[in-house]
Design a protein around this motif. Structure first.
Motif, PDB file in Angstrom:
ATOM      1  N   PHE A  93       0.813  -1.220   0.000  1.00 31.08           N
ATOM      2  CA  PHE A  93       0.000   0.000   0.000  1.00 31.08           C
ATOM      3  C   PHE A  93       0.840   1.261   0.000  1.00 31.08           C
ATOM      4  CE2 PHE A  93      -3.744  -2.564   1.071  1.00 31.08           C
ATOM      5  CZ  PHE A  93      -4.607  -2.020   0.137  1.00 31.08           C
ATOM      6  N   ASN A  94       1.997   1.195   0.583  1.00 31.41           N
ATOM      7  CA  ASN A  94       2.903   2.350   0.529  1.00 31.41           C
ATOM      8  C   ASN A  94       3.279   2.639  -0.929  1.00 31.41           C
ATOM      9  OD1 ASN A  94       4.320   4.430   1.779  1.00 31.41           O
ATOM     10  ND2 ASN A  94       6.189   3.211   1.894  1.00 31.41           N
ATOM     11  N   ASP A  95       3.597   1.598  -1.680  1.00 33.67           N
ATOM     12  CA  ASP A  95       3.897   1.759  -3.108  1.00 33.67           C
ATOM     13  C   ASP A  95       2.664   2.220  -3.888  1.00 33.67           C
ATOM     14  OD1 ASP A  95       6.518   0.964  -2.708  1.00 33.67           O
ATOM     15  OD2 ASP A  95       6.134  -1.123  -3.260  1.00 33.67           O
ATOM     16  N   LEU A  96       1.516   1.637  -3.592  1.00 38.39           N
ATOM     17  CA  LEU A  96       0.289   2.007  -4.284  1.00 38.39           C
ATOM     18  C   LEU A  96      -0.065   3.478  -4.034  1.00 38.39           C
ATOM     19  CD1 LEU A  96      -2.088   0.908  -6.014  1.00 38.39           C
ATOM     20  CD2 LEU A  96      -3.308   0.571  -3.848  1.00 38.39           C
ATOM     21  N   ALA A  97       0.075   3.918  -2.797  1.00 35.59           N
ATOM     22  CA  ALA A  97      -0.214   5.319  -2.462  1.00 35.59           C
ATOM     23  C   ALA A  97       0.701   6.259  -3.244  1.00 35.59           C
ATOM     24  CB  ALA A  97      -0.056   5.540  -0.961  1.00 35.59           C
TER      25      ALA A  97
END
Length: 110
Positions: A93-97
């Motif tokens: 999710f850090n990458d997706l954000a």
């Protein structure tokens, strides 16, 4: 002399009991197989700096994380699926954000 109605009345519950026992057995067998085949992975843990706690009205504490991106116009609230926890999904999710330029908040279950 046995009346026709009394025979039918006494027979129906026996049929229901047999059906209920079969259904109960099938459910127990399905639960046993599921618990053997679909083992959740061991829990993962987030570093304390990556999560915070939400306090419920009933006094429980629920871990959550909030990934904030500069100038994000949207925040996604995510409820993770079965056999997942916050530690497993944080990096993704850090990458997706970052890619979508959105904020993401996710929480665990009690």
């Amino acid at each position: 002399v046995i009346e026709k109605q009394s025979v039918v009345r006494s027979f129906v519950p026996v049929a229901e009991i047999r059906t209920n026992k079969i259904i109960d057995f099938q459910q127990k067998m399905g639960d046993a197989i599921s618990s053997l085949l679909f083992q959740p992975p061991p829990p993962t843990y987030l570093h304390p700096s990556r999560h915070f706690w939400l306090n419920t009205e009933k006094g429980s504490r629920i871990p959550a994380f909030f990934i904030e991106r500069p100038n994000a116009q949207v925040t996604i609230l995510f409820s993770h699926g079965n056999a997942e926890d916050l530690g497993m999904i944080y990096d993704w999710f850090n990458d997706l954000a970052r890619v979508l330029r959105v904020n993401i908040m996710a929480y665990d279950y009690t």
